[in-house]
Design an enzyme around this catalytic site. Structure first.
Site, PDB file in Angstrom:
ATOM      1  CE  LYS A 280     -39.811 -26.349  25.794  1.00  0.00           C
ATOM      2  NZ  LYS A 280     -40.367 -25.415  24.787  1.00  0.00           N
ATOM      3  CG  ASP A 285     -42.598 -29.051  21.127  1.00  0.00           C
ATOM      4  OD1 ASP A 285     -43.749 -29.555  21.126  1.00  0.00           O
ATOM      5  OD2 ASP A 285     -42.387 -27.820  21.149  1.00  0.00           O
ATOM      6  CE  LYS A 292     -42.739 -27.476  17.814  1.00  0.00           C
ATOM      7  NZ  LYS A 292     -43.018 -26.021  17.784  1.00  0.00           N
ATOM      8  CG  ASP A 303     -38.674 -27.849  22.808  1.00  0.00           C
ATOM      9  OD1 ASP A 303     -38.182 -26.720  22.925  1.00  0.00           O
ATOM     10  OD2 ASP A 303     -39.896 -28.076  22.927  1.00  0.00           O
ATOM     11  CG  ASP A 362     -46.079 -26.164  19.224  1.00  0.00           C
ATOM     12  OD1 ASP A 362     -45.218 -26.784  19.881  1.00  0.00           O
ATOM     13  OD2 ASP A 362     -45.874 -25.685  18.099  1.00  0.00           O
ATOM     14  CD  GLU A 364     -43.775 -27.619  24.309  1.00  0.00           C
ATOM     15  OE1 GLU A 364     -44.544 -27.018  23.536  1.00  0.00           O
ATOM     16  OE2 GLU A 364     -42.528 -27.536  24.230  1.00  0.00           O
ATOM     17  NE  ARG A 366     -45.917 -20.460  26.461  1.00  0.00           N
ATOM     18  CZ  ARG A 366     -46.073 -19.499  25.553  1.00  0.00           C
ATOM     19  NH1 ARG A 366     -47.070 -18.639  25.675  1.00  0.00           N
ATOM     20  NH2 ARG A 366     -45.242 -19.392  24.535  1.00  0.00           N
TER      21      ARG A 366
HETATM   22  N1  BES Z   1     -40.142 -25.558  21.373  1.00  0.00           N
HETATM   23  C1  BES Z   1     -40.933 -24.557  20.759  1.00  0.00           C
HETATM   24  C2  BES Z   1     -40.153 -23.281  20.461  1.00  0.00           C
HETATM   25  C3  BES Z   1     -39.092 -23.380  19.407  1.00  0.00           C
HETATM   26  C4  BES Z   1     -39.380 -23.057  18.102  1.00  0.00           C
HETATM   27  C5  BES Z   1     -37.798 -23.725  19.739  1.00  0.00           C
HETATM   28  C6  BES Z   1     -38.392 -23.131  17.137  1.00  0.00           C
HETATM   29  C7  BES Z   1     -36.809 -23.787  18.772  1.00  0.00           C
HETATM   30  C8  BES Z   1     -37.103 -23.477  17.474  1.00  0.00           C
HETATM   31  C9  BES Z   1     -42.084 -24.193  21.662  1.00  0.00           C
HETATM   32  O1  BES Z   1     -42.582 -25.202  22.457  1.00  0.00           O
HETATM   33  C10 BES Z   1     -43.196 -23.735  20.767  1.00  0.00           C
HETATM   34  O2  BES Z   1     -43.690 -24.530  20.038  1.00  0.00           O
HETATM   35  N2  BES Z   1     -43.548 -22.464  20.854  1.00  0.00           N
HETATM   36  C11 BES Z   1     -44.595 -21.915  20.099  1.00  0.00           C
HETATM   37  C12 BES Z   1     -45.449 -21.153  21.068  1.00  0.00           C
HETATM   38  C13 BES Z   1     -46.791 -20.780  20.531  1.00  0.00           C
HETATM   39  C14 BES Z   1     -47.611 -21.963  20.170  1.00  0.00           C
HETATM   40  C15 BES Z   1     -47.503 -19.963  21.589  1.00  0.00           C
HETATM   41  C16 BES Z   1     -44.014 -20.982  19.037  1.00  0.00           C
HETATM   42  O3  BES Z   1     -43.019 -20.314  19.300  1.00  0.00           O
HETATM   43  O4  BES Z   1     -44.563 -20.937  17.951  1.00  0.00           O
HETATM   44 ZN    ZN Z   2     -41.280 -26.671  22.961  1.00  0.00          ZN
HETATM   45 MN    MN Z   3     -44.004 -26.414  21.483  1.00  0.00          MN
END
Ligand code: BES
Ligand code: ZN
Ligand code: MN
Length: 520
Positions: A280, A285, A292, A303, A362, A364, A366
């Protein structure tokens, strides 16, 4: 800091600037096997170790200067490794890292390393060589490319540190230095800010790396991705300042090594089934319209760490000349807000025909990974698949910075991961995945949604979503193909500084998978 570290086998007679000896906290004085060394240093080794202030805690370095010019080195550095019964891969890596910092502070350019009786009894020479290389390369990483006119005074880089190791540890140390150096390149790329490291920047970088180490590099640009039906990659990237893309790096396997021909696919005729790596690479992000907030956007340049790790792994395995054929897909996109950006409630179709209702922009990662996994498993018929992604904040809550979350469909593949983790100290914890979690991802107006309405089992939801895109029988069945998903959201960066790394990117995954593939 050193620009480069080189390993040589300890046979030469040249007197090194330093002789480094690892000692445990509870060691006899002098430690077993060091009587003649103690004599050569006129008993100084024993005297220093008996001082009340002497400390052999992990990474504590004590320098002894010989009284005359007869000693076998200009100085003896005792490197503490903590109590004998607590010797660990991580401990040796930390001690080696502390040694590298100690040598750099003294501006030394060569050292001879003696692991000592306690470490030699606890670990194989190969394991020790790997840990030494790991610690030393990790410690010398600095990111100063963006230090400007008002920045710190330019720290003069030291040229090369030459490390003489026992001959039994040499090959593992040399391999570890290659992997560690590639990991540092991955860290450099990860730290590069999002206004610079855009998807096209990653393309340019990959082309340069490929040319340098002998990989092939092809790029599926946005136009081609549209023809291939990669609706996930395109939706995530459509609000970005630069178009998304999928980078394809390929290592054919070292020439002269036997290759097993398969007739399974016309596209792979005459070539061995590869190992497929998917990364990825969200270059930034923002969360998209599911923005966010509350400071959680800070650090989202990281990310792309799954993708940068995959690039580092490919660099390492090419330089190691591994016999395996390996294909890597790096899914690159910027997740931004824009009039063209994708929305919550959008329904998109991914390249294996599965439709997805976007419930959270968010989630994204996956979406871009799903296209890469579906495309890669169909196109290359791999014998094993790994994906690396900073996928969920939930995995950071669950495991912190110490271990990645892992989901693996195959016990034999998992055994390989565990072995490589034990060698490198890059650890992962296996988590569950079955049909009940897959069912959580079913939507009412499309096949799947990208995020369930409940936060329950968040990291597993991510894995469950991806499982609908892995292998030929996806999305109907759980994948049967050996597949390991690594959620590296916690391990890709460190928010504390220690001997191994300062705050920032760790390069997690490069050593782990370079080691795993090297041993395949
Ligand atoms: N890039 C983030 C995950 C992340 C969070 C990486 C903190 C490093 C530190 C990912 O794209 C994300 O935002 N995930 C969300 C998923 C949710 C919206 C289903 C999350 O983990 O809150
Ligand atoms: Zn992300
Ligand atoms: Mn995200």
């Amino acid at each position: 800091m050193y620009k480069q570290i080189k390993a040589t086998a300890a046979s030469g007679r040249a007197r090194p600037q330093a002789l480094a000896l690892f000692v445990t906290k509870d060691a006899a004085v002098p430690p077993p096997g060091t009587r003649s060394l103690d004599r050569a240093f006129a008993g100084q080794l024993s005297r220093v170790m008996q001082r009340p202030e002497f400390d052999a805690g992990t990474g504590q370095c004590t320098t002894i200067y010989p009284a005359n010019g007869e000693a076998p080195a200009e100085r003896l550095v005792l490197v503490g490794i903590g109590p004998r019964e607590a010797i660990s891969t991580r401990g040796v890596c930390l001690a080696a890292a502390a040694l590298a910092r100690h040598l750099a502070a003294a501006k030394l350019t060569n050292v001879r390393v003696e692991f000592g009786e306690a470490l030699t009894a606890a670990m194989t020479p190969a394991h020790l060589g790997a840990c030494l290389a790991h610690g030393m390369t990790s410690a010398v990483f600095t990111f100063d490319r963006f230090q400007g006119a008002a920045g710190r005074e330019n720290r003069k880089a030291l040229p090369t540190l030459t490390v003489r190791v026992p001959s039994t540890a040499h090959d593992a140390a040399a391999a570890g230095l290659i992997a560690g150096t590639a990991a540092n390149h991955a860290r450099e790329l990860a730290a590069t800010p999002p206004n610079v490291a855009t998807p096209p920047f990653l393309v340019t970088h990959c082309r340069q790396v490929a040319r340098k180490v002998g990989l092939s590099c092809k790029v599926i640009d946005a136009k081609r991705a549209a023809r291939l039906g990669m609706g996930g990659l395109l939706a995530v990237g459509q609000g970005g300042s630069k178009p998304p893309c999928m980078i394809v790096l390929e290592w054919e396997g070292a020439k002269g090594k036997p290759r097993r021909a398969t007739g399974a696919s016309s596209r792979t005729q005459g070539q061995a089934d590869p190992i497929l790596l998917v990364g990825k690479a969200i270059t930034f992000d923002t969360g998209g319209y599911s923005l966010k907030v509350g400071g959680t956007m800070k650090g989202m340049k990281y990310d792309k760490c799954g993708g940068t790790a995959v690039i580092g792994i490919m660099e390492a395995i090419a330089q190691l000349g591994v016999s395996q054929r390996v294909v890597a897909l790096i899914a690159c996109a910027e997740n931004m807000i824009d009039t063209n950006a994708f929305r919550v409630d959008d329904i998109i179709t991914l390249c294996n025909g599965v439709t997805v209702e976007v419930t959270n922009t968010d989630a994204e990662g996956r979406l871009v990974l799903a296209d890469a996994l579906a495309y890669g498993t169909r196109m290359y018929r791999p014998k094993a698949v790994f994906d690396l992604a900073t996928l969920t904040g939930g995995v950071v809550v669950a495991l912190g910075n110490h271990m990645a979350g892992a989901w693996c469909t195959d016990d034999a593949l998992w055994h390989r991961v565990e072995k490589a983790a034990a060698m490198t100290g890059e650890r992962a914890w296996r988590m569950p995945l079955d049909q009940s979690y897959r069912d959580m991802m079913k939507a009412s107006h499309a096949d799947l949604h990208n995020s369930a309405p409940v936060r329950a089992a968040h990291p597993i939801q991510g894995a469950a979503f991806l499982s609908h895109f892995v292998g030929e029988q996806a999305p109907r069945q759980m994948p049967t193909i050996p597949w390991c998903h690594l959620d590296i959201a916690g391990t890709a960066t460190s928010d504390e500084s220690n001997a191994l790394h300062d705050k920032g990117p760790t390069g997690y995954g490069v050593r782990l998978l370079a080691e795993l593939i090297r041993r395949w």
